[in-house]
Design a protein around this motif. Structure first.
Motif, short mmCIF file in Angstrom:
data_model
loop_
_atom_site.label_atom_id
_atom_site.label_comp_id
_atom_site.label_asym_id
_atom_site.label_seq_id
_atom_site.Cartn_x
_atom_site.Cartn_y
_atom_site.Cartn_z
N TRP A 226 0.83 -1.21 0.00
CA TRP A 226 0.00 0.00 0.00
C TRP A 226 0.86 1.26 0.00
O TRP A 226 0.55 2.25 -0.66
CB TRP A 226 -0.94 -0.02 1.18
CG TRP A 226 -1.80 1.22 1.32
CD1 TRP A 226 -1.83 2.09 2.36
CD2 TRP A 226 -2.77 1.71 0.37
NE1 TRP A 226 -2.74 3.09 2.13
CE2 TRP A 226 -3.33 2.88 0.92
CE3 TRP A 226 -3.20 1.26 -0.88
CZ2 TRP A 226 -4.29 3.62 0.25
CZ3 TRP A 226 -4.17 2.00 -1.54
CH2 TRP A 226 -4.70 3.17 -0.98
N ASP B 102 3.76 1.52 -1.41
CA ASP B 102 4.24 1.64 -2.78
C ASP B 102 3.18 2.24 -3.70
O ASP B 102 3.47 3.09 -4.55
CB ASP B 102 4.67 0.27 -3.32
CG ASP B 102 5.94 -0.25 -2.66
OD1 ASP B 102 6.74 0.58 -2.19
OD2 ASP B 102 6.11 -1.48 -2.62
N VAL B 103 1.94 1.80 -3.50
CA VAL B 103 0.84 2.32 -4.32
C VAL B 103 0.66 3.82 -4.05
O VAL B 103 0.51 4.62 -5.00
CB VAL B 103 -0.46 1.55 -4.02
CG1 VAL B 103 -1.65 2.23 -4.68
CG2 VAL B 103 -0.35 0.11 -4.49
N LYS B 104 0.67 4.21 -2.81
CA LYS B 104 0.51 5.62 -2.45
C LYS B 104 1.63 6.47 -3.01
O LYS B 104 1.42 7.58 -3.51
CB LYS B 104 0.45 5.79 -0.94
CG LYS B 104 -0.85 5.29 -0.31
CD LYS B 104 -0.81 5.43 1.20
CE LYS B 104 -0.74 6.87 1.62
NZ LYS B 104 -0.78 7.00 3.11
N ARG B 105 2.86 5.94 -2.96
CA ARG B 105 3.99 6.68 -3.50
C ARG B 105 3.85 6.84 -5.01
O ARG B 105 4.18 7.89 -5.57
CB ARG B 105 5.30 5.95 -3.17
CG ARG B 105 6.55 6.70 -3.62
CD ARG B 105 7.80 6.00 -3.17
NE ARG B 105 7.89 4.66 -3.75
CZ ARG B 105 8.91 3.81 -3.51
NH1 ARG B 105 9.88 4.17 -2.69
NH2 ARG B 105 8.93 2.63 -4.08
N GLY B 106 3.35 5.79 -5.68
CA GLY B 106 3.13 5.88 -7.12
C GLY B 106 2.10 6.94 -7.47
O GLY B 106 2.26 7.68 -8.45
N TRP B 107 1.03 7.03 -6.68
CA TRP B 107 0.02 8.04 -6.93
C TRP B 107 0.58 9.45 -6.73
O TRP B 107 0.31 10.36 -7.50
CB TRP B 107 -1.16 7.84 -5.98
CG TRP B 107 -2.06 6.71 -6.39
CD1 TRP B 107 -2.11 6.08 -7.60
CD2 TRP B 107 -3.03 6.05 -5.57
NE1 TRP B 107 -3.04 5.08 -7.59
CE2 TRP B 107 -3.64 5.03 -6.38
CE3 TRP B 107 -3.46 6.22 -4.26
CZ2 TRP B 107 -4.64 4.22 -5.89
CZ3 TRP B 107 -4.45 5.40 -3.78
CH2 TRP B 107 -5.04 4.42 -4.59
N ASN B 108 1.38 9.61 -5.67
CA ASN B 108 1.92 10.94 -5.36
C ASN B 108 2.94 11.39 -6.41
O ASN B 108 3.12 12.59 -6.62
CB ASN B 108 2.60 10.92 -3.98
CG ASN B 108 1.57 10.73 -2.87
OD1 ASN B 108 0.40 11.10 -3.01
ND2 ASN B 108 2.00 10.16 -1.74
N ASN B 109 3.60 10.42 -7.05
CA ASN B 109 4.55 10.77 -8.09
C ASN B 109 3.85 11.03 -9.43
O ASN B 109 4.42 11.58 -10.34
CB ASN B 109 5.59 9.66 -8.28
CG ASN B 109 6.49 9.54 -7.06
OD1 ASN B 109 6.63 10.48 -6.30
ND2 ASN B 109 7.07 8.36 -6.87
#
Length: 264
Positions: free
Chosen positions: A255, A257-264
């Motif tokens: 999760w 990793d997913v949040k970091r992907g969204w923020n990027n």
């Protein structure tokens, strides 16, 4: 007469068969055999039940649970290093009971109590200096879970006092609801200053990752190591708890990793 060695292992086997997990699995297999013999149409359901129960059995087995949890627990070793000068030890929360009549230490969940005990041990690793003779601070956190009554942080603080920590040494974060909020609160008082972070060994990797992403500078002090020794054939609720805790951490890191992907 039975050979003493044979009798010993027979006793162990029989003891295992009357434990909840093996016994329920055996009864389920017998039931599914009867169902399959009488009603072929329910084969799909029966197979699904077998797969589900088999998964529970595997997660309760020593090697499987240690494969899941051992890789997490081995990332950070127990911390025995002395703390020089000023020190802050933060213990992440993990639940408590509201049962009346119990002391604060008795109200804590086994995980929370293990974490707190390790936190107090870390306090004792402080080496006082002339400039900071009694500067070590214990930080405890956790909300009340939306229930009435004391917050988890407050129960932890009372338990710490029962175990010998002075009230003046304790800081509480009673509003923090999860690890991220706990460490965000810590950021407000610590900035980039180093501190000891205490949590369960399985949870330490995710907690350290969150802390560093917030710009904190923690030193890991893991507690509550669950991957112990045992027999490969013994199914145990303890192994199941380790598997559950480990899977929870893997999902949590995914999760992140997913949040970091969204923020990027």
């Amino acid at each position: 007469m039975f050979d003493s060695g044979v009798f010993f292992w027979l006793k162990k086997l029989l003891a295992q068969l009357v434990m909840p997990l093996p016994l329920l699995f055996l009864l389920l297999l017998i039931l599914l055999f009867i169902i399959n013999c009488r009603a072929a149409k329910v084969n799909a359901l029966a197979n699904g039940l077998v797969i589900t129960m088999l998964a529970i059995v595997l997660l309760s087995q020593l090697q499987i649970s240690h494969l899941l949890g051992g890789s997490l627990e081995q990332r950070y070793s127990a911390n025995h290093q002395a703390i020089q000068g000023e020190c802050t030890v933060m213990v992440l929360g993990s639940g408590h009971s509201l049962t009346l009549g119990l002391s604060a230490t008795q109200q804590l969940s086994p995980t929370a109590l293990a974490r707190l005990v390790e936190g107090i041990r870390q306090l004792k690793l402080s080496e006082p200096t002339t400039e900071a003779p009694h500067s070590c601070r214990l930080v405890v956190s956790g909300w009340n879970g939306g229930r009435e009554g004391a917050s988890h942080a407050e129960v932890m603080a009372l338990a710490a006092q029962e175990l010998g920590v002075s009230k003046a040494q304790i800081t509480t974060f009673p509003e923090a609801r999860d690890t991220i909020e706990e460490l965000m609160s810590m950021k407000q008082i610590m900035g980039e200053a180093p501190f000891r972070l205490v949590t369960s060994a399985t949870h330490m990797s995710r907690a350290m990752r969150i802390a560093r992403s917030l710009g904190l500078n923690p030193e890991a002090a893991p507690s509550n190591f669950l991957a112990g020794d045992g027999y490969w054939w013994r199914l145990s609720a303890d192994n199941l708890i380790l598997s559950q805790a480990s899977l929870h951490e893997y999902v949590g890191m995914l999760w992140l990793d997913v949040k970091r992907g969204w923020n990027n």
